[in-house]
Design a protein around this motif. Structure first.
Motif, PDB file in Angstrom:
ATOM      1  N   LYS A   1      94.390  61.600  57.060  1.00  0.00           N
ATOM      2  CA  LYS A   1      95.506  62.286  57.721  1.00  0.00           C
ATOM      3  C   LYS A   1      95.969  63.473  56.878  1.00  0.00           C
ATOM      4  O   LYS A   1      96.230  64.571  57.410  1.00  0.00           O
ATOM      5  CB  LYS A   1      96.673  61.325  57.956  1.00  0.00           C
ATOM      6  N   TYR A   2      96.078  63.264  55.595  1.00  0.00           N
ATOM      7  CA  TYR A   2      96.511  64.354  54.709  1.00  0.00           C
ATOM      8  C   TYR A   2      95.488  65.486  54.684  1.00  0.00           C
ATOM      9  O   TYR A   2      95.860  66.665  54.611  1.00  0.00           O
ATOM     10  CB  TYR A   2      96.786  63.819  53.298  1.00  0.00           C
ATOM     11  N   GLN A   3      94.217  65.151  54.730  1.00  0.00           N
ATOM     12  CA  GLN A   3      93.184  66.184  54.802  1.00  0.00           C
ATOM     13  C   GLN A   3      93.360  67.021  56.065  1.00  0.00           C
ATOM     14  O   GLN A   3      93.266  68.252  56.042  1.00  0.00           O
ATOM     15  CB  GLN A   3      91.793  65.542  54.789  1.00  0.00           C
ATOM     16  N   THR A   4      93.620  66.349  57.179  1.00  0.00           N
ATOM     17  CA  THR A   4      93.792  67.042  58.457  1.00  0.00           C
ATOM     18  C   THR A   4      95.035  67.907  58.445  1.00  0.00           C
ATOM     19  O   THR A   4      94.999  69.094  58.774  1.00  0.00           O
ATOM     20  CB  THR A   4      93.868  66.026  59.607  1.00  0.00           C
ATOM     21  N   TRP A   5      96.162  67.319  58.074  1.00  0.00           N
ATOM     22  CA  TRP A   5      97.427  68.061  58.109  1.00  0.00           C
ATOM     23  C   TRP A   5      97.413  69.237  57.145  1.00  0.00           C
ATOM     24  O   TRP A   5      97.875  70.325  57.497  1.00  0.00           O
ATOM     25  CB  TRP A   5      98.592  67.128  57.772  1.00  0.00           C
ATOM     26  N   SER A   6      96.892  69.035  55.941  1.00  0.00           N
ATOM     27  CA  SER A   6      96.955  70.099  54.939  1.00  0.00           C
ATOM     28  C   SER A   6      95.955  71.219  55.209  1.00  0.00           C
ATOM     29  O   SER A   6      96.093  72.318  54.667  1.00  0.00           O
ATOM     30  CB  SER A   6      96.712  69.528  53.530  1.00  0.00           C
ATOM     31  N   SER A   7      94.960  70.957  56.067  1.00  0.00           N
ATOM     32  CA  SER A   7      94.036  72.022  56.468  1.00  0.00           C
ATOM     33  C   SER A   7      94.463  72.670  57.783  1.00  0.00           C
ATOM     34  O   SER A   7      93.764  73.535  58.304  1.00  0.00           O
ATOM     35  CB  SER A   7      92.610  71.473  56.582  1.00  0.00           C
ATOM     36  N   TYR A   8      95.594  72.220  58.327  1.00  0.00           N
ATOM     37  CA  TYR A   8      96.171  72.756  59.571  1.00  0.00           C
ATOM     38  C   TYR A   8      95.246  72.563  60.769  1.00  0.00           C
ATOM     39  O   TYR A   8      95.315  73.304  61.740  1.00  0.00           O
ATOM     40  CB  TYR A   8      96.552  74.234  59.408  1.00  0.00           C
ATOM     41  N   GLU A   9      94.412  71.552  60.690  1.00  0.00           N
ATOM     42  CA  GLU A   9      93.598  71.171  61.830  1.00  0.00           C
ATOM     43  C   GLU A   9      94.422  70.258  62.738  1.00  0.00           C
ATOM     44  O   GLU A   9      95.231  69.459  62.257  1.00  0.00           O
ATOM     45  CB  GLU A   9      92.335  70.435  61.373  1.00  0.00           C
ATOM     46  N   PRO A  10      94.257  70.362  64.053  1.00  0.00           N
ATOM     47  CA  PRO A  10      94.996  69.445  64.935  1.00  0.00           C
ATOM     48  C   PRO A  10      94.535  68.008  64.734  1.00  0.00           C
ATOM     49  O   PRO A  10      93.346  67.747  64.527  1.00  0.00           O
ATOM     50  CB  PRO A  10      94.655  69.950  66.338  1.00  0.00           C
ATOM     51  N   GLU A  11      95.471  67.106  64.808  1.00  0.00           N
ATOM     52  CA  GLU A  11      95.159  65.686  64.654  1.00  0.00           C
ATOM     53  C   GLU A  11      94.536  65.124  65.920  1.00  0.00           C
ATOM     54  O   GLU A  11      93.700  64.219  65.859  1.00  0.00           O
ATOM     55  CB  GLU A  11      96.445  64.945  64.300  1.00  0.00           C
ATOM     56  N   GLU A  12      94.948  65.661  67.076  1.00  0.00           N
ATOM     57  CA  GLU A  12      94.452  65.168  68.359  1.00  0.00           C
ATOM     58  C   GLU A  12      94.231  66.330  69.319  1.00  0.00           C
ATOM     59  O   GLU A  12      94.917  67.358  69.242  1.00  0.00           O
ATOM     60  CB  GLU A  12      95.444  64.186  69.001  1.00  0.00           C
TER      61      GLU A  12
END
Length: 403
Positions: free
Chosen positions: A242-253
């Motif tokens: 989750k942190y990888q996704t959020w910190s790279s500004y990629e959408p989670e869903e």
């Protein structure tokens, strides 16, 4: 009455949960409270990992005294100087005259900014890679500047393979007696609050968070002990991802977030029509919020979650509806990027919000505006309904292309 729990044989949780605080940093709503986490390592030398907010001082001191069982504290390790974690530094210096404070040079500077204290012979300065032996345990320090203050550092205990992660991996919400992630239903009850915490507190510093994640990847970590929320002792990959996704500004869903700034309801009815059209196009995840009724911290959390966004906005005083303007400003401040956005504007005599929103989106990174932009004058007409249906088709196709 003390409330403590062990996270290992000789590491005791001495933090405190607080359900009474209404707003974190006097800004973000806390419907379920928050925890102030602190940990006591009972080795040949005793180390306290951070303090707690001044609102919970009495319970915090009681927890420490009970866990010490007559011993003293040799080291206070300060990972982060924000007052919700550092408020009791001076109190502990006075209470335990042999205690030394462990921190980097920026932490020392901030201690003097917050407190009138003499740290002569009481400050242990550490830098990247330095270690502090406690006996069986040895702490190694890793600098984590701007996650989310410039002085932040984390520490790693090789014996228990625990990362004391400061504000990284934190979560809003009291834990109702639980301590570990596997004692709660985290995806159901805490994930949204973890995202809201990250997006609003740390979200601006994605690059710095990525740097910390790269450092952490070189460590053998079996437990993460943050300063807020549960201690992670299982399924660590889930939260790290989750942190990888959020910190790279990629959408989670993949999904559509519709945000509405409406004065008398006409813009909202257009948004309702678009939401229905999206469903008819087979878009399963559609979430709508009124920006005037929902605190902006929740809206920021949701834009960190979803891949596609609709800004349905009335024109107000020849500008962007104020609550929508506030949201966009927060997005800019928190470096929101890499989203696909559509605009539905409304205005009775001079619709201007669409043009102005485009100008604001142009200041952000990788914010693609999808066409058509739909313009309503006062109320939704038949021809605009067809435009909304066409926009729904564009969204549906864009979502499929991203699969």
């Amino acid at each position: 009455m003390q409330i403590t729990r062990k996270i290992s044989d000789d590491i005791v949780y001495v933090g405190v949960g607080d359900k009474r605080l209404a707003r974190f940093e006097n800004l973000f709503p806390l419907p379920s409270g928050v925890t102030y986490n602190s940990y006591l390592i009972l080795d040949d030398k005793v180390a306290l990992m951070d303090t707690a907010d001044s609102d919970v001082t009495d319970q915090f001191i009681d927890n420490i005294e009970t866990a010490l069982e007559g011993r003293t504290i040799d080291y206070l390790v300060v990972h982060h100087m924000e007052p919700d974690h550092g408020a009791n530094i001076k109190r502990l210096l006075d209470r335990y005259p042999q205690m030394k404070v462990v921190g980097n040079t920026k932490i020392e500077t901030m201690i003097h900014q917050f407190f009138d204290v003499d740290l002569t012979d009481r400050m242990v300065i550490v830098k990247e890679g330095d270690s502090l032996p406690l006996g069986k345990h040895e702490l190694t320090f890793v600098m984590a500047p701007m996650v989310h203050w410039p002085e932040v550092m984390v520490s790693y205990d090789k014996t228990t393979k625990t990362l004391f992660s400061a504000d990284a991996f934190g979560t809003f919400g009291d834990l109702d007696g639980a301590l570990f992630n596997d004692e709660v239903d985290f995806p159901e009850d805490y994930l949204d609050e973890a995202r809201r915490y990250y997006a609003n507190i740390v979200g601006k510093y994605g690059m710095q968070t990525q740097a910390l994640l790269k450092k952490a990847a070189g460590l053998e970590i079996e437990m993460i002990a943050p300063l807020h929320g549960p201690v992670w002792r299982s399924n660590l990959e889930y939260f790290i991802d989750k942190y990888q996704t959020w910190s790279s500004y990629e959408p989670e869903e993949k999904g559509v977030l519709i945000l509405v700034g409406s004065i008398y309801g006409h813009t909202h009815r257009a948004a309702d029509k678009l939401a229905a059209a999206l469903k008819e196009e087979g878009v399963s995840k559609v979430k709508m919020y009124d920006v005037s009724k929902t605190d902006v911290s929740y809206l920021i959390s949701e834009i960190f979650k979803y891949s596609h966004v609709v800004l349905a906005c009335a024109t107000y005083n020849n500008g962007i509806f104020p609550k929508m303007a506030d949201f966009i400003h927060d997005c800019q401040a928190l470096c929101v990027q890499n989203r696909q956005v559509a605009i539905v504007e409304n205005g009775s005599w001079a619709p201007a919000s669409g043009k102005l929103i485009r100008e604001e989106l142009a200041k952000m990174k990788k914010m693609e505006v999808l066409e058509p932009q739909v313009t309503i004058k006062s109320s939704l007409k038949k021809e605009q309904e067809e435009e909304l249906c066409q926009l729904a088709k564009v969204f549906a196709q864009s979502l499929k292309e991203g699969e």
